[in-house]
Scaffold this active site. Structure first.
Site, PDB file in Angstrom:
ATOM      1  CG  LEU A   1      -2.291  -1.154   1.353  1.00 17.97           C
ATOM      2  CD1 LEU A   1      -2.545  -0.873   2.668  1.00 17.97           C
ATOM      3  CD2 LEU A   1      -3.004  -0.891   0.083  1.00 17.97           C
ATOM      4  CG  ASP A   2       0.098   4.149  -2.881  1.00 16.94           C
ATOM      5  OD1 ASP A   2       1.048   3.679  -3.412  1.00 16.94           O
ATOM      6  OD2 ASP A   2      -0.754   4.753  -3.329  1.00 16.94           O
ATOM      7  CB  VAL A   3       3.479   6.873   2.336  1.00 18.58           C
ATOM      8  CG1 VAL A   3       3.373   7.867   1.535  1.00 18.58           C
ATOM      9  CG2 VAL A   3       4.112   7.010   3.486  1.00 18.58           C
TER      10      VAL A   3
ATOM     11  CG  HIS B   1       0.567   5.507  -7.189  1.00 13.83           C
ATOM     12  ND1 HIS B   1       0.875   5.141  -5.644  1.00 13.83           N
ATOM     13  CD2 HIS B   1       1.504   6.307  -7.554  1.00 13.83           C
ATOM     14  CE1 HIS B   1       1.912   5.742  -5.378  1.00 13.83           C
ATOM     15  NE2 HIS B   1       2.306   6.319  -6.414  1.00 13.83           N
TER      16      HIS B   1
ATOM     17  CE  LYS C   1      -3.258   7.182  -3.213  1.00 13.55           C
ATOM     18  NZ  LYS C   1      -1.887   7.066  -2.575  1.00 13.55           N
TER      19      LYS C   1
END
Ligand code: URA
Length: 242
Positions: free
Chosen positions: A112-114, A195, A198
């Site tokens: 997962l992204d930050v 991503h 998004k």
């Protein structure tokens, strides 16, 4: 296999190999520790690296028992401002924060992204994590998404049909969009492109302002886990991936 099943059942291995595997020390450092008299087997000091140990041998280094780790499967509720890789100068890694032996052997099945929160699966079983992440296995990842601009119901069809993302070979695989209210939706995708969520919303002119992973396949994030907390998966959860 149970996550806690010992690896050594019914077999014996050399003590230096056992120590290296259990602690992450190199074989030569393990041998040095033996020569220095820091290693005992069932309470008796052993200096011979070729000494054979089994799952029943109580091996201690500096008085602390060490044991082999089996194959492990965990779920963690990832907090915001943490990362899923192991090295970053700005944010702590969710793996290095785990207080269990040999965190270096673990990896994340689908990062997962930050700024994304929620369900992260962690294991040392590469074949199992491949089944989670490979688009061919079509394992759904469900996200709760909050958006900057109002959602239009026509997006349900757009995402189901697949959309073109820049720098990708083909359209995204069919995705399931469920509208919750004007600014919130659930999106289930079976891929893990960079991503991806998004970028999918950006491609239709919207912006994700909050992203939270709720489920992977039939494994739901345990509501008892506060951000940063983790638990071992159950046998049923482990077997659900395949
Ligand atoms: N899609 C994203 O854009 N970010 C994530 O962290 C996961 C899926």
């Amino acid at each position: 296999m149970s996550p806690l099943q010992p690896i050594l059942t019914g077999v014996s291995v050399r003590l230096d190999k056992f120590l290296a595997e259990a602690t992450g020390l190199s074989r030569s450092i393990a041998k040095k520790a033996m020569h220095a008299g820091e290693v005992t087997c069932d309470g008796v000091m052993v200096k011979d690296p070729a000494f054979k140990v089994t799952a029943d041998t109580r091996v201690c280094l500096d008085g602390e028992q060490v044991a082999l780790v089996g194959v492990r499967y965990l779920m963690l509720n990832k907090p915001v401002d943490t990362i899923c890789s192991t090295v970053d100068e700005h944010y702590p890694s969710v793996i290095s924060a785990l207080d269990i032996p040999r965190p270096d052997k673990l990896h994340i099945a689908g990062r997962l992204d930050v700024d994304t929160t929620g369900l992260v699966l962690i294991t040392d079983d590469g074949q199992w994590s491949h089944k989670v992440t490979s688009p061919k296995k079509e394992c759904g990842k469900r996200y709760l998404v909050q958006l900057a601009d109002p959602l239009d119901a026509s997006l349900i069809e757009t995402f189901a049909a697949g959309i073109e993302l820049r720098n990708e070979d083909g359209p995204t695989k069919p995705a399931l969009l469920e509208l919750i209210d004007r600014h919130q939706a659930r999106l289930t995708i079976t891929e893990g492109k960079y991503h991806q969520v998004k970028r999918m919303f950006a491609a239709v002119g919207n912006k994700v302002v909050k992203l939270h992973r709720e489920a992977i396949g039939t494994i739901e994030l345990d509501p008892n886990l506060a951000p940063g907390e983790w638990r071992y998966l159950t046998a049923v959860e482990i077997a659900s991936v395949g």
